[in-house]
Design an enzyme around this catalytic site. Sequence first.
Site, PDB file in Angstrom:
ATOM      1  CB  SER A 180      -6.139   3.329 -14.079  1.00  0.00           C
ATOM      2  OG  SER A 180      -6.083   4.740 -14.170  1.00  0.00           O
TER       3      SER A 180
ATOM      4  CE1 TYR B 206      -1.452   3.918 -11.586  1.00  0.00           C
ATOM      5  CE2 TYR B 206      -2.547   5.132 -13.352  1.00  0.00           C
ATOM      6  CZ  TYR B 206      -2.604   4.466 -12.131  1.00  0.00           C
ATOM      7  OH  TYR B 206      -3.807   4.335 -11.476  1.00  0.00           O
TER       8      TYR B 206
HETATM    9  P1  NAD Z   1      -3.651   4.618  -2.400  1.00  0.00           P
HETATM   10  O1  NAD Z   1      -2.239   5.042  -2.591  1.00  0.00           O
HETATM   11  O2  NAD Z   1      -4.521   5.370  -1.470  1.00  0.00           O
HETATM   12  O3  NAD Z   1      -3.710   3.060  -2.000  1.00  0.00           O
HETATM   13  C1  NAD Z   1      -2.891   2.124  -2.628  1.00  0.00           C
HETATM   14  C2  NAD Z   1      -2.490   1.106  -1.579  1.00  0.00           C
HETATM   15  O4  NAD Z   1      -1.701   0.091  -2.221  1.00  0.00           O
HETATM   16  C3  NAD Z   1      -1.630   1.723  -0.457  1.00  0.00           C
HETATM   17  O5  NAD Z   1      -2.185   1.433   0.807  1.00  0.00           O
HETATM   18  C4  NAD Z   1      -0.289   1.049  -0.652  1.00  0.00           C
HETATM   19  O6  NAD Z   1       0.427   0.833   0.573  1.00  0.00           O
HETATM   20  C5  NAD Z   1      -0.706  -0.269  -1.291  1.00  0.00           C
HETATM   21  N1  NAD Z   1       0.422  -0.930  -1.950  1.00  0.00           N
HETATM   22  C6  NAD Z   1       1.352  -0.372  -2.765  1.00  0.00           C
HETATM   23  N2  NAD Z   1       2.276  -1.277  -3.088  1.00  0.00           N
HETATM   24  C7  NAD Z   1       1.928  -2.431  -2.481  1.00  0.00           C
HETATM   25  C8  NAD Z   1       2.503  -3.733  -2.422  1.00  0.00           C
HETATM   26  N3  NAD Z   1       3.650  -4.027  -3.067  1.00  0.00           N
HETATM   27  N4  NAD Z   1       1.871  -4.693  -1.696  1.00  0.00           N
HETATM   28  C9  NAD Z   1       0.725  -4.405  -1.033  1.00  0.00           C
HETATM   29  N5  NAD Z   1       0.148  -3.192  -1.034  1.00  0.00           N
HETATM   30  C10 NAD Z   1       0.747  -2.222  -1.756  1.00  0.00           C
HETATM   31  O7  NAD Z   1      -4.264   4.634  -3.863  1.00  0.00           O
HETATM   32  P2  NAD Z   1      -5.767   4.461  -4.392  1.00  0.00           P
HETATM   33  O8  NAD Z   1      -6.095   5.721  -5.086  1.00  0.00           O
HETATM   34  O9  NAD Z   1      -6.678   3.909  -3.353  1.00  0.00           O
HETATM   35  O10 NAD Z   1      -5.498   3.365  -5.520  1.00  0.00           O
HETATM   36  C11 NAD Z   1      -6.012   2.037  -5.463  1.00  0.00           C
HETATM   37  C12 NAD Z   1      -5.990   1.469  -6.859  1.00  0.00           C
HETATM   38  O11 NAD Z   1      -6.824   2.265  -7.701  1.00  0.00           O
HETATM   39  C13 NAD Z   1      -4.599   1.507  -7.504  1.00  0.00           C
HETATM   40  O12 NAD Z   1      -4.438   0.343  -8.286  1.00  0.00           O
HETATM   41  C14 NAD Z   1      -4.664   2.725  -8.394  1.00  0.00           C
HETATM   42  O13 NAD Z   1      -3.770   2.628  -9.481  1.00  0.00           O
HETATM   43  C15 NAD Z   1      -6.111   2.666  -8.841  1.00  0.00           C
HETATM   44  N6  NAD Z   1      -6.627   3.931  -9.332  1.00  0.00           N
HETATM   45  C16 NAD Z   1      -6.784   5.009  -8.518  1.00  0.00           C
HETATM   46  C17 NAD Z   1      -7.297   6.184  -9.039  1.00  0.00           C
HETATM   47  C18 NAD Z   1      -7.529   7.411  -8.221  1.00  0.00           C
HETATM   48  O14 NAD Z   1      -7.936   8.438  -8.796  1.00  0.00           O
HETATM   49  N7  NAD Z   1      -7.308   7.399  -6.917  1.00  0.00           N
HETATM   50  C19 NAD Z   1      -7.625   6.267 -10.399  1.00  0.00           C
HETATM   51  C20 NAD Z   1      -7.454   5.160 -11.196  1.00  0.00           C
HETATM   52  C21 NAD Z   1      -6.947   3.991 -10.654  1.00  0.00           C
END
Ligand code: NAD
Length: 231
Positions: free
Chosen positions: A113, A125
């Site tokens: 992130s 986080y």
């Molecule tokens: P999202 O919430 O849409 O998807 C995350 C997925 O992880 C969900 O489907 C959830 O069910 C799954 N998950 C959570 N706990 C779990 C577990 N114990 N076992 C298996 N699956 C699990 O979020 P996203 O935005 O697609 O995020 C994906 C990654 O990107 C994450 O690591 C997040 O921290 C990172 N990220 C996202 C952003 C953003 O702006 N969206 C920014 C920086 C980092």
Amino acid sequence: MSVVVTGAASGIGAAVAAALPGAIALDVAPADGVRPFDVTDASAWAALAGELRADPPRGLVHCAGTTLRARLGEVTAEAFAGVHAVNVLGPLLGIQALAPLMPPGASIVVVGSLAALQGHYPVAYTTSKWAVRGLVRAASLELGPRGIRVNAVHPGFIDTPMTASAPAAFRAAAIAETPLGRAGTAAEVAAVVRFLLTDAAAFVTGAEIPVDGGASGHGGAKSVSDALRKA
Ligand code: NAD
């Protein structure tokens, strides 16, 4: 040979799985074509490794993640551990289980992130994502001699269900810090992940690539530039 993708039911993980035909898609949440899987469960990883032994994956992408917007004074020990379990322990367990099977040329990507590059306020986080950086570097060192690459991708503000849950002020402030002036898409993150999985990135390991519209590049100085432009 296939690629294992965690967090594939939603957001960035769903976009990564969609960009990789034949991906083994895993998520704790239900979705079509996605296998129920908890990344914090070591026995689930052991069972998956047993299944894949005959036809090992050539890629592993950790997109599963959870956020918690509690501040320093609010976060409990239990909640802190829960965030770290998904965001750091999950990728560690996955690498421990699957890397021993993976062939030379295989590639592992962990989604970190922008919070891993800054002092972002949600402390659980932020610390979990900084830990991802250490995991990627340590794993790249361990697995390099076997020809397995390990890299991180650091998304900035990306439109997904995770950020849809953030207050409007969060979105506006994040975009104000982004030189490209907009949120990114999950597909734009998936494109960089896909590159790291291919032989085009054959000499890239232990690296961290921001996919953040420039948000980390200015190191906090965008507000100065914006203020002077306005003045
Ligand atoms: P999202 O919430 O849409 O998807 C995350 C997925 O992880 C969900 O489907 C959830 O069910 C799954 N998950 C959570 N706990 C779990 C577990 N114990 N076992 C298996 N699956 C699990 O979020 P996203 O935005 O697609 O995020 C994906 C990654 O990107 C994450 O690591 C997040 O921290 C990172 N990220 C996202 C952003 C953003 O702006 N969206 C920014 C920086 C980092």
